[in-house]
Write a protein that holds these residues in place. Sequence first.
Motif, mmCIF file in Angstrom:
data_model
loop_
_atom_site.group_PDB
_atom_site.id
_atom_site.type_symbol
_atom_site.label_atom_id
_atom_site.label_comp_id
_atom_site.label_asym_id
_atom_site.label_seq_id
_atom_site.Cartn_x
_atom_site.Cartn_y
_atom_site.Cartn_z
ATOM 1 N N MET A 267 -10.508 1.350 7.121
ATOM 2 C CA MET A 267 -10.350 0.486 8.207
ATOM 3 C C MET A 267 -9.597 0.834 9.356
ATOM 4 O O MET A 267 -9.990 0.605 10.464
ATOM 5 C CB MET A 267 -9.764 -0.734 7.443
ATOM 6 N N ARG A 268 -8.460 1.475 8.995
ATOM 7 C CA ARG A 268 -7.534 2.130 10.093
ATOM 8 C C ARG A 268 -8.408 2.935 11.169
ATOM 9 O O ARG A 268 -8.196 2.834 12.389
ATOM 10 C CB ARG A 268 -6.391 2.785 9.557
ATOM 11 N N ILE B 157 0.893 -1.273 0.076
ATOM 12 C CA ILE B 157 0.034 -0.012 -0.019
ATOM 13 C C ILE B 157 0.903 1.125 0.234
ATOM 14 O O ILE B 157 0.623 2.283 -0.646
ATOM 15 C CB ILE B 157 -1.107 -0.246 1.176
ATOM 16 N N ALA C 21 -8.423 0.816 3.276
ATOM 17 C CA ALA C 21 -7.361 0.733 4.262
ATOM 18 C C ALA C 21 -7.437 2.028 5.295
ATOM 19 O O ALA C 21 -7.610 1.652 6.385
ATOM 20 C CB ALA C 21 -5.926 0.696 3.647
ATOM 21 N N ASP C 22 -7.757 3.330 4.673
ATOM 22 C CA ASP C 22 -7.836 4.211 5.766
ATOM 23 C C ASP C 22 -9.041 4.259 6.521
ATOM 24 O O ASP C 22 -9.183 4.615 7.561
ATOM 25 C CB ASP C 22 -7.747 5.537 4.924
ATOM 26 N N VAL D 45 -8.415 0.957 -3.191
ATOM 27 C CA VAL D 45 -7.557 0.274 -2.008
ATOM 28 C C VAL D 45 -7.241 1.112 -0.744
ATOM 29 O O VAL D 45 -7.492 0.621 0.244
ATOM 30 C CB VAL D 45 -6.189 -0.357 -2.568
ATOM 31 N N MET D 46 -6.584 2.000 -1.371
ATOM 32 C CA MET D 46 -6.066 3.174 0.016
ATOM 33 C C MET D 46 -7.366 3.631 0.913
ATOM 34 O O MET D 46 -7.246 3.849 2.022
ATOM 35 C CB MET D 46 -5.143 4.315 -0.563
ATOM 36 N N ARG E 163 0.536 4.301 -2.523
ATOM 37 C CA ARG E 163 0.720 5.880 -2.271
ATOM 38 C C ARG E 163 1.695 6.655 -2.981
ATOM 39 O O ARG E 163 1.263 7.907 -3.450
ATOM 40 C CB ARG E 163 0.616 5.978 -0.728
#
Length: 301
Positions: free
Chosen positions: A86-87, A11, A83-84, A79-80, A15
């Motif tokens: 989920m974080r 990931i 991920a953000d 995807v990012m 970015r």
Amino acid sequence: MTDLGVPDLDIETLRLLVAIESARSLSGAARARGLSQPSASARVKEFEARWGLSLVRRSARGSTLTEDGEAVVAWGRAVMHAADTMRASLAAMSAEKVEGVAVAASLTVAEYLLPRWLGELHHRQPDVRPRLHVVNSELAAEEVRSGVADIGFIETAVMPRDLARRQVGRDRMAVVVAPAHRWARRRTPLTRAEMGDESWVLRERGSGSRSTFESALRRVPNVAMEGTSTATLIGAAMAGVGPAVVSARSVVAEIETGRLVEVPTTVEMLRPLTAVWRAEERLRRPAEDLLLIAMESMRWV
């Protein structure tokens, strides 16, 4: 390696590739990501070697993405974002509550806006531990009403009259279809009558998406499939089940990569994004700060 026998995703390099697209320069992207240029270059080369692709075109005038690179970046943005999301959600769930704020939010707000708002709230009040409930707009209002949530964020034109409320922004709904659908090649916008004759892929009753569409259509729509998540609607539309009505924010990557086509309409489908709380109670500071952050964030959107 994953269980499927293919390399796992990196990931951080995704970015970096997004930053290269924005800066049109490897050195500029490296600075934006806090890397040295040699380190950034090595990351890109390793990623290219791992997948057997050429992603970045280097020249004396700078660095630009190849066609494959543009596709990877379009997918990488989704995807990012996931991920953000989920974080931020894990951070909200895992920390022991010092001073809590319970937030009920409809799906679009929870997926595409709240992670940034909660990140800013953490920056301003690091001891606050939010608890996030992701539900549809109708249930978000009910959780506020019953005291389960301190504040709710809903995305419907049908406002609960017994709750205090403030509009923080707006969200545009889009009609999307698979490239093989007959509407994908239209040159003229869809009319309300044409939309009324079609069978749709829609969210469930009680959702802001559904109420906004029904209000715009001015009739009960024909339903080909109902889903309780935006991802389900997007997947069904791509599979050709029927046209879907979703937040335009949610299908940027699919439209950029050609997996879906947005169909223009003569019907405006804008829905308010609204914060609600119990009218008889003053918002506690964490909830009040979150409301202010939301309003500030949406001011230029």
